[in-house]
Design a protein around this motif. Sequence first.
Motif, PDB file in Angstrom:
ATOM      1  N   GLU A 134       0.815  -1.215   0.000  1.00 48.04           N
ATOM      2  CA  GLU A 134       0.000   0.000   0.000  1.00 48.04           C
ATOM      3  C   GLU A 134       0.854   1.272   0.000  1.00 48.04           C
ATOM      4  O   GLU A 134       0.306   2.373  -0.017  1.00 48.04           O
ATOM      5  CB  GLU A 134      -0.910   0.014   1.235  1.00 48.04           C
ATOM      6  N   LEU A 135       2.168   1.127   0.000  1.00 48.71           N
ATOM      7  CA  LEU A 135       3.067   2.274   0.082  1.00 48.71           C
ATOM      8  C   LEU A 135       3.586   2.684  -1.283  1.00 48.71           C
ATOM      9  O   LEU A 135       3.730   1.854  -2.184  1.00 48.71           O
ATOM     10  CB  LEU A 135       4.268   1.936   0.980  1.00 48.71           C
ATOM     11  N   SER A 136       3.897   3.971  -1.419  1.00 48.22           N
ATOM     12  CA  SER A 136       4.590   4.441  -2.614  1.00 48.22           C
ATOM     13  C   SER A 136       6.056   4.045  -2.530  1.00 48.22           C
ATOM     14  O   SER A 136       6.549   3.600  -1.474  1.00 48.22           O
ATOM     15  CB  SER A 136       4.477   5.963  -2.723  1.00 48.22           C
ATOM     16  N   GLY A 137       6.791   4.214  -3.630  1.00 45.60           N
ATOM     17  CA  GLY A 137       8.211   3.888  -3.626  1.00 45.60           C
ATOM     18  C   GLY A 137       8.981   4.689  -2.595  1.00 45.60           C
ATOM     19  O   GLY A 137       9.839   4.148  -1.874  1.00 45.60           O
ATOM     20  N   GLY A 138       8.674   5.972  -2.485  1.00 48.00           N
ATOM     21  CA  GLY A 138       9.356   6.810  -1.505  1.00 48.00           C
ATOM     22  C   GLY A 138       9.042   6.405  -0.079  1.00 48.00           C
ATOM     23  O   GLY A 138       9.918   6.423   0.796  1.00 48.00           O
ATOM     24  N   GLU A 139       7.774   6.031   0.167  1.00 48.92           N
ATOM     25  CA  GLU A 139       7.396   5.583   1.519  1.00 48.92           C
ATOM     26  C   GLU A 139       8.096   4.282   1.876  1.00 48.92           C
ATOM     27  O   GLU A 139       8.561   4.107   3.012  1.00 48.92           O
ATOM     28  CB  GLU A 139       5.876   5.427   1.589  1.00 48.92           C
ATOM     29  N   ARG A 140       8.197   3.377   0.921  1.00 56.59           N
ATOM     30  CA  ARG A 140       8.896   2.110   1.196  1.00 56.59           C
ATOM     31  C   ARG A 140      10.351   2.365   1.560  1.00 56.59           C
ATOM     32  O   ARG A 140      10.893   1.721   2.469  1.00 56.59           O
ATOM     33  CB  ARG A 140       8.802   1.176  -0.018  1.00 56.59           C
ATOM     34  N   GLN A 141      10.986   3.302   0.858  1.00 60.20           N
ATOM     35  CA  GLN A 141      12.381   3.579   1.154  1.00 60.20           C
ATOM     36  C   GLN A 141      12.550   4.200   2.536  1.00 60.20           C
ATOM     37  O   GLN A 141      13.502   3.893   3.253  1.00 60.20           O
ATOM     38  CB  GLN A 141      12.990   4.503   0.083  1.00 60.20           C
TER      39      GLN A 141
END
Length: 233
Positions: A134-141
Amino acid sequence: MIEFDAALRRGTVALDLSFRAPAEGVTVLFGASGAGKSTVLELLAGALRPERGRIAVGDWLLTDTERGVQVPLEQRRIGWVFQDGRLFPHLRVRDNLEYGLRRAPSEAAGPALDVAAVVDVLGLGGLLARWPHELSGGERQRVAIGRALLAQPRLLLLDEPLAALDAPRRLEILGFLERARREFPLPMIYVTHSLAEVLRIADHMVLLERGQVVGAGAPATLAGRLDTPLLAG
């Protein structure tokens, strides 16, 4: 002081890399693809064993081929953040973060960092109940960085953590990394081939070309050099 001196052959490429960097702030390894940047991280982490070399962070000796020293990867207390974050898909964000905390060594006093501090610095408060998908790429990082920090590492490795992100997300993550650098006093080794990232976040810079170190020092000084094809371009 971080001392790195190692040589090995990978395929047809012979790497012989030697540099010293401050044991504080962000040291950026800068170079084109194939220059040896990720290999340096693998050697620091213990995922690779050099044919010859000595690697130390302050008085903490990780590798010394002459003395037969090779600290195993799982004992090196090194956090490692990859391009894709590599979160556990079956764990929510809070549980991913707490997994890092559970990996902290028992001898670490404190712990030095807790979930609340990392959540605040990396802006994760609204994400704790979400699943990784459910996260964006930036949130995952950001979550991956937080998990690595909570393992109480003595050194944090970041292998092109912004490479898979678009320009707005890169700027967002750089802002969080700058805050983490101020708040958490541990050395970071950051790999990139983006000069813009170097100038934004680096305290120290090591320039690599074709498996060799061709320069090391303050980013402002090295960025002005025109005697290497990469920086001249």
